[in-house]
Design a protein around this motif. Structure first.
Motif, PDB file in Angstrom:
ATOM      1  N   GLY A 100      23.622  41.211  23.000  1.00  0.00           N
ATOM      2  CA  GLY A 100      24.515  41.204  21.850  1.00  0.00           C
ATOM      3  C   GLY A 100      25.720  40.314  22.065  1.00  0.00           C
ATOM      4  N   LEU A 101      26.513  40.187  20.983  1.00  0.00           N
ATOM      5  CA  LEU A 101      27.727  39.367  20.987  1.00  0.00           C
ATOM      6  C   LEU A 101      28.876  40.204  20.434  1.00  0.00           C
ATOM      7  CD1 LEU A 101      26.114  36.229  19.297  1.00  0.00           C
ATOM      8  CD2 LEU A 101      26.727  36.382  21.717  1.00  0.00           C
ATOM      9  N   GLU A 102      30.088  39.889  20.881  1.00  0.00           N
ATOM     10  CA  GLU A 102      31.252  40.610  20.381  1.00  0.00           C
ATOM     11  C   GLU A 102      32.410  39.644  20.203  1.00  0.00           C
ATOM     12  OE1 GLU A 102      34.220  44.306  21.649  1.00  0.00           O
ATOM     13  OE2 GLU A 102      32.211  44.131  22.545  1.00  0.00           O
ATOM     14  N   PHE A 103      33.102  39.782  19.059  1.00  0.00           N
ATOM     15  CA  PHE A 103      34.288  38.972  18.790  1.00  0.00           C
ATOM     16  C   PHE A 103      35.314  39.839  18.079  1.00  0.00           C
ATOM     17  CE2 PHE A 103      36.544  36.015  15.801  1.00  0.00           C
ATOM     18  CZ  PHE A 103      37.299  35.354  16.776  1.00  0.00           C
ATOM     19  N   ARG A 104      36.425  40.077  18.751  1.00  0.00           N
ATOM     20  CA  ARG A 104      37.515  40.884  18.193  1.00  0.00           C
ATOM     21  C   ARG A 104      37.018  42.243  17.676  1.00  0.00           C
ATOM     22  NH1 ARG A 104      40.940  36.129  14.988  1.00  0.00           N
ATOM     23  NH2 ARG A 104      41.454  34.920  16.878  1.00  0.00           N
ATOM     24  N   ASP A 105      36.350  42.958  18.572  1.00  0.00           N
ATOM     25  CA  ASP A 105      35.828  44.310  18.290  1.00  0.00           C
ATOM     26  C   ASP A 105      34.704  44.343  17.260  1.00  0.00           C
ATOM     27  OD1 ASP A 105      37.658  45.464  20.073  1.00  0.00           O
ATOM     28  OD2 ASP A 105      39.213  45.545  18.518  1.00  0.00           O
ATOM     29  N   ASP A 106      34.211  43.190  16.873  1.00  0.00           N
ATOM     30  CA  ASP A 106      33.058  43.115  15.952  1.00  0.00           C
ATOM     31  C   ASP A 106      31.827  42.770  16.782  1.00  0.00           C
ATOM     32  OD1 ASP A 106      31.297  42.889  13.885  1.00  0.00           O
ATOM     33  OD2 ASP A 106      32.087  40.976  13.150  1.00  0.00           O
ATOM     34  N   ARG A 107      30.968  43.754  17.006  1.00  0.00           N
ATOM     35  CA  ARG A 107      29.799  43.544  17.861  1.00  0.00           C
ATOM     36  C   ARG A 107      28.528  43.449  17.019  1.00  0.00           C
ATOM     37  NH1 ARG A 107      25.674  45.846  20.651  1.00  0.00           N
ATOM     38  NH2 ARG A 107      25.393  45.216  22.839  1.00  0.00           N
TER      39      ARG A 107
ATOM     40  N   GLY B 294      38.418  27.397  20.777  1.00  0.00           N
ATOM     41  CA  GLY B 294      39.497  27.994  21.558  1.00  0.00           C
ATOM     42  C   GLY B 294      39.458  29.508  21.596  1.00  0.00           C
ATOM     43  N   ASP B 295      38.717  30.115  20.650  1.00  0.00           N
ATOM     44  CA  ASP B 295      38.585  31.572  20.655  1.00  0.00           C
ATOM     45  C   ASP B 295      37.660  32.007  21.796  1.00  0.00           C
ATOM     46  OD1 ASP B 295      40.232  31.852  18.472  1.00  0.00           O
ATOM     47  OD2 ASP B 295      38.593  31.949  17.011  1.00  0.00           O
ATOM     48  N   GLU B 296      37.665  33.292  22.072  1.00  0.00           N
ATOM     49  CA  GLU B 296      36.800  33.838  23.105  1.00  0.00           C
ATOM     50  C   GLU B 296      35.836  34.856  22.503  1.00  0.00           C
ATOM     51  OE1 GLU B 296      39.372  35.448  26.082  1.00  0.00           O
ATOM     52  OE2 GLU B 296      39.658  33.505  27.085  1.00  0.00           O
ATOM     53  N   ILE B 297      34.567  34.771  22.914  1.00  0.00           N
ATOM     54  CA  ILE B 297      33.578  35.759  22.502  1.00  0.00           C
ATOM     55  C   ILE B 297      32.959  36.370  23.749  1.00  0.00           C
ATOM     56  CG2 ILE B 297      33.063  34.554  20.341  1.00  0.00           C
ATOM     57  CD1 ILE B 297      30.456  33.605  21.583  1.00  0.00           C
ATOM     58  N   THR B 298      32.508  37.606  23.617  1.00  0.00           N
ATOM     59  CA  THR B 298      31.876  38.304  24.744  1.00  0.00           C
ATOM     60  C   THR B 298      30.375  38.304  24.531  1.00  0.00           C
ATOM     61  OG1 THR B 298      33.802  39.719  25.062  1.00  0.00           O
ATOM     62  CG2 THR B 298      31.729  40.456  26.025  1.00  0.00           C
ATOM     63  N   VAL B 299      29.646  37.858  25.555  1.00  0.00           N
ATOM     64  CA  VAL B 299      28.183  37.828  25.507  1.00  0.00           C
ATOM     65  C   VAL B 299      27.650  38.857  26.488  1.00  0.00           C
ATOM     66  CG1 VAL B 299      26.111  36.436  25.805  1.00  0.00           C
ATOM     67  CG2 VAL B 299      28.194  35.386  24.915  1.00  0.00           C
ATOM     68  N   GLU B 300      26.830  39.785  25.989  1.00  0.00           N
ATOM     69  CA  GLU B 300      26.226  40.813  26.839  1.00  0.00           C
ATOM     70  C   GLU B 300      24.841  40.344  27.275  1.00  0.00           C
ATOM     71  OE1 GLU B 300      24.813  45.502  26.614  1.00  0.00           O
ATOM     72  OE2 GLU B 300      26.095  44.678  25.028  1.00  0.00           O
ATOM     73  N   PHE B 301      24.753  39.883  28.512  1.00  0.00           N
ATOM     74  CA  PHE B 301      23.488  39.364  29.027  1.00  0.00           C
ATOM     75  C   PHE B 301      22.550  40.489  29.461  1.00  0.00           C
ATOM     76  CE2 PHE B 301      26.308  35.743  29.389  1.00  0.00           C
ATOM     77  CZ  PHE B 301      25.498  34.689  29.008  1.00  0.00           C
ATOM     78  N   ALA B 302      23.113  41.535  29.998  1.00  0.00           N
ATOM     79  CA  ALA B 302      22.334  42.705  30.403  1.00  0.00           C
ATOM     80  C   ALA B 302      23.231  43.928  30.272  1.00  0.00           C
ATOM     81  CB  ALA B 302      21.820  42.543  31.836  1.00  0.00           C
TER      82      ALA B 302
END
Length: 414
Positions: A110-117, A166-174
């Motif tokens: 999954g992906l997450e950006f500013r608490d939107d997953r 320039g923004d940051e996103i979180t990538v959940e690889f596992a």
């Protein structure tokens, strides 16, 4: 009877029955208009797609797939990682090669950006050489070995808030492997035919192969485990060198490469250039346009039947007039000419109006789906020729029927 007199008399007969003439011409207008509309729309679609492909980078795409695929090429989208780092190095050494760009998929949760997953299945791993600076609406390519990513416009818009460079996103690889990636750049809307497609409505997220791509295979040449990719893009230094690069690249990949030994025996390696892609697209679009145009031609047949029907009715209504003409010296040829001219006038009027309607319809349709308008001028001449042809074919029998009318019987007709 001269032609001018035939035209004058025919026009008088046409204008004498305005409503019937208008309805008859309408069939030809609809037929010709439909053909011109679809041809214009097809030409516009072809110009848009082919233009994008033709102006893209001088690339040669290398893929692997079943040997019985379409036109002998890969027939499946199944990803088989067979192109090793060793293959990339060997291809890079060919004269005229500017870059060799690997592409592979990295599975994620999954992906997450500013608490939107959101759940997302995979990101595309490639190198910075996939992108040109002018393909970015903001920012630029990522740097190898860093936690950076590049998004296409659809991916930048799929969160509640749009993602910017320039923004940051979180990538959940596992389950226990989440990483924060900085958005190095966002591609522009028109990017779509680079080594990796950046445009289109499907979200696409790109990460550097180093450190994210981890699929490996043992190289038959070096005996070491190396990253292995399902697709490579060989980019020539210029369009003029594509042919010179393709020949040695094809020879190496099909005969000497690690990929040729790692692939299944029933699979083959296929190389596709932009020119080949253009030809395939043109062939598909031409087939589609011809099919739709063929359906529209049926309307022309209906228009021809309408003209023939009107001319037969006209012969019946003007039987006494035909008898008078013959009584004062008109020949069979004169009578045939009169009715043929009348049917040809109807056909020409219908084709001219149909061409104008078709141009307007094609322009409106192209604008509606945001395509650059491209006309096919040869079809304008064809439309006029069809109008004349429809008039002649539709008027032959009625004209012949009128010409063989017995003048004595015609004069007795009430």
């Amino acid at each position: 009877m001269n032609v001018v007199e035939s035209v004058r008399m025919s026009w008088r007969a046409i204008t004498g029955h305005r409503l019937r003439s208008v309805l008859t011409v309408l069939g030809v207008v609809i037929g010709v208009g439909s053909v011109i509309t679809f041809v214009t729309l097809g030409a516009s679609l072809q110009a848009a797609i082919v233009g994008d492909v033709a102006t893209s980078s001088p690339d040669i795409a290398a893929t692997v797939g079943p040997a019985d695929g379409p036109e002998g090429g890969p027939g499946s989208t199944e990803s088989i990682p067979v192109f090793t780092e060793h293959d990339i190095e060997q291809l890079q050494g060919i004269d005229g090669v500017d870059a060799v760009i690997p592409t592979g998929q990295v599975g994620i949760a999954g992906l997450e950006f500013r608490d939107d997953r959101i759940r997302w299945p995979a990101v595309t791993a490639t190198t910075a050489a996939s992108f040109d600076e002018d393909e970015f609406a903001a920012g630029g390519p990522f740097t190898a070995g860093t936690n950076e990513t590049v998004l296409n416009p659809a991916a930048a818009r799929m969160f509640e808030e749009n993602v910017s460079a320039g923004d940051e996103i979180t990538v959940e690889f596992a389950e226990n492997d989440s990483r924060t990636l900085t958005v190095a750049g966002v591609l522009n809307e028109s990017t779509g035919f680079a080594a990796v497609g950046g445009g289109g409505g499907t979200p696409a997220i790109y990460v550097p192969t180093d450190p994210f791509y981890t699929t490996t295979a043992e190289s038959p040449t070096t005996g070491e485990r190396e990253r292995a990719y399902p697709q490579l893009t060989v980019r020539a230094a210029s369009y003029e060198q594509v042919g010179a690069v393709e020949t040695p690249a094809r020879a190496y990949l099909q005969n000497e490469s690690d990929a040729s030994q790692l692939k299944p025996a029933s699979y083959e390696i296929s190389l596709t250039t932009n020119d080949a892609l253009v030809e395939q697209i043109q062939s598909i679009l031409s087939t589609f346009t011809n099919f739709i145009t063929g359906i529209a031609v049926i309307s022309l047949l209906v228009g021809a039947i309408g003209i023939a029907n009107m001319m037969l009715v006209s012969v019946t209504e003007r039987t006494r007039e035909i008898g008078i003409m013959k009584a004062v010296g008109a020949t069979r040829r004169d009578v045939v000419q009169l009715f043929l001219v009348e049917s040809i006038i109807l056909g020409v009027i219908g084709s001219v109006l149909g061409t104008l309607v078709g141009l307007a319809g094609g322009y409106a349709a192209a604008q509606l789906i945001d395509l650059p308008v491209s006309f096919a001028p040869e079809w304008f001449a064809i439309a006029i020729a069809v109008g004349v042809g429809v008039g002649i074919v539709s008027g032959i029998y009625p004209a012949w029927d009128a010409a063989r009318t017995d003048p004595i019987d015609a004069l007795r007709h009430e």
